[in-house]
Enzyme design. Structure first.
Site, PDB file in Angstrom:
ATOM      1  N   HIS A  66       0.807  -1.225   0.000  1.00  0.00           N
ATOM      2  CA  HIS A  66       0.000   0.000   0.000  1.00  0.00           C
ATOM      3  C   HIS A  66       0.848   1.287   0.000  1.00  0.00           C
ATOM      4  O   HIS A  66       0.409   2.318   0.499  1.00  0.00           O
ATOM      5  CB  HIS A  66      -0.947   0.012   1.196  1.00  0.00           C
ATOM      6  N   HIS A 113     -10.238   2.529   0.480  1.00  0.00           N
ATOM      7  CA  HIS A 113     -10.157   1.418   1.423  1.00  0.00           C
ATOM      8  C   HIS A 113     -11.228   1.467   2.518  1.00  0.00           C
ATOM      9  O   HIS A 113     -10.956   1.119   3.667  1.00  0.00           O
ATOM     10  CB  HIS A 113      -8.762   1.380   2.058  1.00  0.00           C
ATOM     11  N   GLU A 173     -11.643  -2.923  -3.034  1.00  0.00           N
ATOM     12  CA  GLU A 173     -10.544  -2.063  -3.473  1.00  0.00           C
ATOM     13  C   GLU A 173     -10.422  -2.158  -4.999  1.00  0.00           C
ATOM     14  O   GLU A 173      -9.784  -3.057  -5.525  1.00  0.00           O
ATOM     15  CB  GLU A 173      -9.250  -2.478  -2.786  1.00  0.00           C
TER      16      GLU A 173
END
Length: 345
Positions: free
Chosen positions: A116, A190, A310
């Site tokens: 991420h 998210h 996502e």
């Protein structure tokens, strides 16, 4: 503006990105759908959806204070509640990829891999909140300037993110970015959704995934490069099925003109449908705060509290030539859009 400003004013770190300055915005459409956005991580802190029988329900997990959002990144597994993820969503194998004949070594933050965007990624940065429109189809735009070599990513990346509430009760998320050098980009949202609110699990809610293939991964959740058929497998959600207790997989989407995912809660007859221009959707059930940080309304979030959709490019895309392109070249524009549509029946 909300209580975030009253409780936290300034912790100046980096004026170029308004680092440390807490800002927030609340939007409401004509049908009563309400969105609350915090500039820390460009985070959605609340999304209240109107129900047919009256009232609204907050369908995303989150915290009541900015400090709780910050502390959540120190948990055993950071939940990234409502955050914007970047520079690159998902894992990059060993934090290494090649670009223009040069091997790039990213900061590692997940069992020897980059996840991420690295140690202090976009989800932990203070974005600039701008261009607030509270008229029809209310919207807010946030921006962030990621410096060259931040987390060892090449190029200065300028990002704009727009949240819109349509009058059809859609949450529309639009991304744009440009760079001073060739780099890689994969941005996503998210939020953890729970159509029954954030005080229950979601095992009775029905999930549909419009996909026939998903990425094969190693035990460390790194894509092998192969695609796995989901038809007639435990991951076949072509017809509505109850949410699984464990899922952490990237599904290959059929077409940008078709829906990607849907979720339905029979308890209040509320449904949501996800559309995206991206080639994949990573689906994850979780939200555990390990009895360390309380969620909204003093709730204890656990491993079945919410589900993430996502919408993104494939994880580790820079290391697989047959995956969709993840390279943003200097002078080009990165952009994509995802829509989360809600209907009360």
């Amino acid at each position: 503006m909300s209580y975030f400003i009253a409780n936290y004013i300034m912790e100046l770190i980096d004026l170029s990105n308004r680092e440390g300055i807490i800002d927030s915005c609340e939007l409401t459409n004509k049908k009563g759908m309400q969105l609350s956005v915090l500039n820390f991580g460009a985070t959605i802190t609340s999304l209240k959806v109107p129900l047919k029988d009256g009232g609204t329900i907050d369908v995303v997990l989150g915290f009541d204070t900015v400090e709780a959002y910050k502390k959540s990144f120190n948990l055993e597994s950071a939940p990234y509640f409502g955050a914007t993820v970047g520079r690159f969503a998902g894992r990059i194998n060993k934090g290494i990829f090649n670009l223009n004949g040069k091997q790039i070594h990213l900061n590692k933050n997940n069992s020897g891999h980059s996840l991420h965007g690295g140690n202090r990624n976009f989800s932990q940065k203070f974005w600039k909140l701008e261009n607030v429109n509270k008229g029809e189809n209310p919207s807010v735009t946030l921006s962030y300037l990621s410096r060259n070599n931040q987390e060892n990513y090449p190029g200065e990346l300028a990002v704009k993110l727009k949240y819109t509430l349509s009058e059809e009760n859609e949450l529309i998320i639009e991304y744009q970015a440009n760079t001073t050098e060739d780099t890689i980009v994969n941005l996503t949202h998210h939020s953890y959704f729970n159509l029954d609110g954030h005080g229950s699990d979601l095992l009775e809610q029905e999930l549909t995934i419009n996909s026939e293939k998903m990425l094969e991964t190693t035990d460390e959740n790194i894509p092998t490069g192969k695609f796995v058929d989901t038809v007639n497998s435990p991951f076949d959600f072509s017809e509505p099925k109850k949410c699984p207790s464990k899922i952490d997989n990237t599904f290959v989407l059929q077409s940008p003109d078709e829906f990607a995912v849907s979720l339905f809660n029979k308890n209040n007859n509320l449904g949501m449908t996800v559309f995206t221009s991206q080639p994949g959707v990573h689906i994850y059930v979780g939200g555990n705060c390990y009895n360390t940080i309380k969620g909204k309304e003093n709730k204890d979030y656990h491993s079945l509290s919410g589900i993430c959709f996502e919408t993104q490019n494939f994880p580790d895309a820079p290391n697989h030539n047959h995956f969709p392109n993840s390279i943003l070249k200097k002078g080009e524009l990165y952009q994509h859009k995802s829509i989360y549509k809600f209907q009360s029946f």
